[in-house]
Design an enzyme around this catalytic site. Structure first.
Site, PDB file in Angstrom:
ATOM      1  N   GLU A  65       0.824  -1.213   0.000  1.00  0.00           N
ATOM      2  CA  GLU A  65       0.000   0.000   0.000  1.00  0.00           C
ATOM      3  C   GLU A  65       0.855   1.260   0.000  1.00  0.00           C
ATOM      4  O   GLU A  65       0.529   2.243  -0.690  1.00  0.00           O
ATOM      5  CB  GLU A  65      -0.918   0.014   1.230  1.00  0.00           C
ATOM      6  CG  GLU A  65      -1.754   1.289   1.307  1.00  0.00           C
ATOM      7  CD  GLU A  65      -2.732   1.322   2.453  1.00  0.00           C
ATOM      8  OE1 GLU A  65      -2.770   0.376   3.270  1.00  0.00           O
ATOM      9  OE2 GLU A  65      -3.484   2.311   2.529  1.00  0.00           O
ATOM     10  N   ASP A  80      -0.639  -5.051   3.125  1.00  0.00           N
ATOM     11  CA  ASP A  80      -1.194  -3.889   3.813  1.00  0.00           C
ATOM     12  C   ASP A  80      -0.529  -3.870   5.180  1.00  0.00           C
ATOM     13  O   ASP A  80      -0.879  -4.665   6.057  1.00  0.00           O
ATOM     14  CB  ASP A  80      -2.723  -4.001   3.935  1.00  0.00           C
ATOM     15  CG  ASP A  80      -3.344  -2.673   4.344  1.00  0.00           C
ATOM     16  OD1 ASP A  80      -4.540  -2.450   4.047  1.00  0.00           O
ATOM     17  OD2 ASP A  80      -2.632  -1.853   4.956  1.00  0.00           O
ATOM     18  N   ILE A  82      -0.500  -1.908   7.800  1.00  0.00           N
ATOM     19  CA  ILE A  82      -1.488  -1.738   8.881  1.00  0.00           C
ATOM     20  C   ILE A  82      -2.832  -1.502   8.219  1.00  0.00           C
ATOM     21  O   ILE A  82      -3.043  -0.460   7.579  1.00  0.00           O
ATOM     22  CB  ILE A  82      -1.130  -0.568   9.824  1.00  0.00           C
ATOM     23  CG1 ILE A  82       0.193  -0.823  10.554  1.00  0.00           C
ATOM     24  CG2 ILE A  82      -2.261  -0.351  10.848  1.00  0.00           C
ATOM     25  CD1 ILE A  82       0.640   0.287  11.488  1.00  0.00           C
ATOM     26  N   ASP A  83      -3.717  -2.481   8.335  1.00  0.00           N
ATOM     27  CA  ASP A  83      -5.078  -2.321   7.821  1.00  0.00           C
ATOM     28  C   ASP A  83      -5.930  -1.871   9.011  1.00  0.00           C
ATOM     29  O   ASP A  83      -6.124  -2.629   9.956  1.00  0.00           O
ATOM     30  CB  ASP A  83      -5.592  -3.645   7.251  1.00  0.00           C
ATOM     31  CG  ASP A  83      -6.952  -3.455   6.610  1.00  0.00           C
ATOM     32  OD1 ASP A  83      -7.069  -2.631   5.681  1.00  0.00           O
ATOM     33  OD2 ASP A  83      -7.921  -4.102   7.041  1.00  0.00           O
ATOM     34  N   THR A  85      -5.568   1.803   9.964  1.00  0.00           N
ATOM     35  CA  THR A  85      -4.653   2.808  10.535  1.00  0.00           C
ATOM     36  C   THR A  85      -5.387   3.780  11.459  1.00  0.00           C
ATOM     37  O   THR A  85      -4.863   4.175  12.501  1.00  0.00           O
ATOM     38  CB  THR A  85      -3.939   3.580   9.413  1.00  0.00           C
ATOM     39  OG1 THR A  85      -3.129   2.654   8.668  1.00  0.00           O
ATOM     40  CG2 THR A  85      -3.055   4.684   9.953  1.00  0.00           C
ATOM     41  N   ASP A 208      -6.314  -4.344   0.594  1.00  0.00           N
ATOM     42  CA  ASP A 208      -7.278  -4.472   1.698  1.00  0.00           C
ATOM     43  C   ASP A 208      -7.800  -5.894   1.833  1.00  0.00           C
ATOM     44  O   ASP A 208      -8.119  -6.354   2.935  1.00  0.00           O
ATOM     45  CB  ASP A 208      -8.486  -3.543   1.467  1.00  0.00           C
ATOM     46  CG  ASP A 208      -8.139  -2.068   1.542  1.00  0.00           C
ATOM     47  OD1 ASP A 208      -8.613  -1.317   0.669  1.00  0.00           O
ATOM     48  OD2 ASP A 208      -7.397  -1.677   2.448  1.00  0.00           O
TER      49      ASP A 208
HETATM   50  C1  IPD Z   1      -8.976   0.710   5.554  1.00  0.00           C
HETATM   51  C2  IPD Z   1      -9.662  -0.271   6.452  1.00  0.00           C
HETATM   52  C3  IPD Z   1     -11.125   0.116   6.628  1.00  0.00           C
HETATM   53  C4  IPD Z   1     -11.841   0.172   5.297  1.00  0.00           C
HETATM   54  C5  IPD Z   1     -11.124   1.118   4.371  1.00  0.00           C
HETATM   55  C6  IPD Z   1      -9.654   0.718   4.205  1.00  0.00           C
HETATM   56  P1  IPD Z   1      -6.413   1.302   5.793  1.00  0.00           P
HETATM   57  O1  IPD Z   1      -7.639   0.350   5.355  1.00  0.00           O
HETATM   58  O2  IPD Z   1      -9.575  -1.552   5.885  1.00  0.00           O
HETATM   59  O3  IPD Z   1     -11.798  -0.826   7.415  1.00  0.00           O
HETATM   60  O4  IPD Z   1     -13.151   0.622   5.498  1.00  0.00           O
HETATM   61  O5  IPD Z   1     -11.755   1.047   3.121  1.00  0.00           O
HETATM   62  O6  IPD Z   1      -8.992   1.663   3.383  1.00  0.00           O
HETATM   63  O7  IPD Z   1      -6.552   2.557   4.993  1.00  0.00           O
HETATM   64  O8  IPD Z   1      -6.517   1.549   7.259  1.00  0.00           O
HETATM   65  O9  IPD Z   1      -5.221   0.470   5.402  1.00  0.00           O
HETATM   66 CA    CA Z   2      -6.260  -1.238   4.141  1.00  0.00          CA
HETATM   67 CA    CA Z   3      -3.114   0.346   5.338  1.00  0.00          CA
END
Ligand code: IPD
Ligand code: CA
Ligand code: CA
Length: 266
Positions: A65, A80, A82-83, A85, A208
């Site tokens: 990412e 990813d 940190i999914d 963040t 994601d």
């Molecule tokens: C997000 C998370 C969130 C989702 C967003 C993503 P990120 O990832 O997965 O739950 O609703 O669409 O972008 O930006 O924290 O890596």
């Molecule tokens: Ca993500």
């Molecule tokens: Ca992320």
């Protein structure tokens, strides 16, 4: 061997997120957009994972990412770091490190690790899915009104006109309740272990769901777009225990047709 390596690096990456969060003086946080945040931990974790993968498998490709695509052969590691963040920055437990491994574009291995909860979800194509080494499976619930679903609102982050609010308004009265963890990878993993019956979202990116999609299908679930076809990203996704999938497709595809029909009249 690849799976042991995948497990080792994702567990270490998870520990890094905990160490960064304990940092005295707090985390350095940047904005990719008004509500799309990235921290020094996101970047450091991805740099660590990229370095480890390039050393172990120098010919493999990587798609992260934060650093984008790094060449490669038939294999690609989709990261990813940190999914979730936003959850991470706010000190919440629902965030994860997510790594999907693809061969010629097909998912062959996956790992999602939620460090605060110390829960590691793994899957290998054709060999099922596990939580901390124990086999997992989707719930058997087939009635939408008794189902617990999750979703996300990344589309709102980007102030998109075509967004999740009409879908949310249509679905909520027809289900038991909703959960919003803040990590799509955690949401997908929770379907795989039966803690959720379904998930949907608009505008997700490959990193994601690269890992979570395989974990759901290996646990007996189903993942499609709103029309029941193959998910194309960035785009729309429905993931379920399989039993409520057609009901979800009906609601979401009908709502989408109404929204686009109304837009056509503008
Ligand atoms: C997000 C998370 C969130 C989702 C967003 C993503 P990120 O990832 O997965 O739950 O609703 O669409 O972008 O930006 O924290 O890596
Ligand atoms: Ca993500
Ligand atoms: Ca992320």
């Amino acid at each position: 061997m690849m799976n042991e390596f995948l497990r080792d690096i994702i567990l270490r990456a998870g520990q890094m997120t905990l160490e960064f969060r304990r940092k005295v003086g707090g985390l350095a946080v940047d904005r990719k957009s008004k509500k799309d945040l990235v921290t020094e931990a996101d970047r450091a974790v991805e740099d660590y994972l990229v370095g480890q993968i390039q050393r172990k498998y120098p010919s493999h490709g990587i798609f992260g990412e934060e650093t984008g695509k790094h060449g490669g052969d038939e294999f690609c590691w989709v990261i990813d770091p940190i999914d979730g963040t936003t959850s991470y920055i706010h000190g919440q437990p629902f965030y994860s490190v997510s790594i999907g491994v693809q061969q010629n574009g097909r998912a062959i291995a996956a790992a999602v690790y939620a460090p605060v909860l110390d829960e590691l979800f793994e899957a290998q194509a054709g060999k099922g899915a596990t939580l901390n080494g124990e086999p997992i499976g989707v719930s058997k619930e087939s009635c939408l009104e008794d189902s617990l679903l999750a979703t996300g609102f990344a589309c709102m982050r980007d102030n998109q006109v075509y967004n999740n609010l009409p879908f949310f308004q249509r679905i909520l009265p027809q289900i038991r309740d909703i959960r919003r963890t803040g990590s799509a990878a955690v949401d997908l993993s929770y379907i795989a272990c039966g803690r959720l019956e379904g998930f949907w979202e608009l505008n997700l990116k490959p990193y994601d769901i690269a890992a979570g999609e395989l974990i759901v299908t290996e646990a007996g679930g189903r993942v499609t777009d709103f029309a029941g076809g193959v998910v194309g990203l960035p785009g729309e996704i429905i993931a379920t225990n399989g039993h409520i999938h057609d009901a979800m497709i009906a609601i979401l595809s009908q709502t989408k047709a109404q929204i686009l029909g109304e837009k056509g009249k503008e």
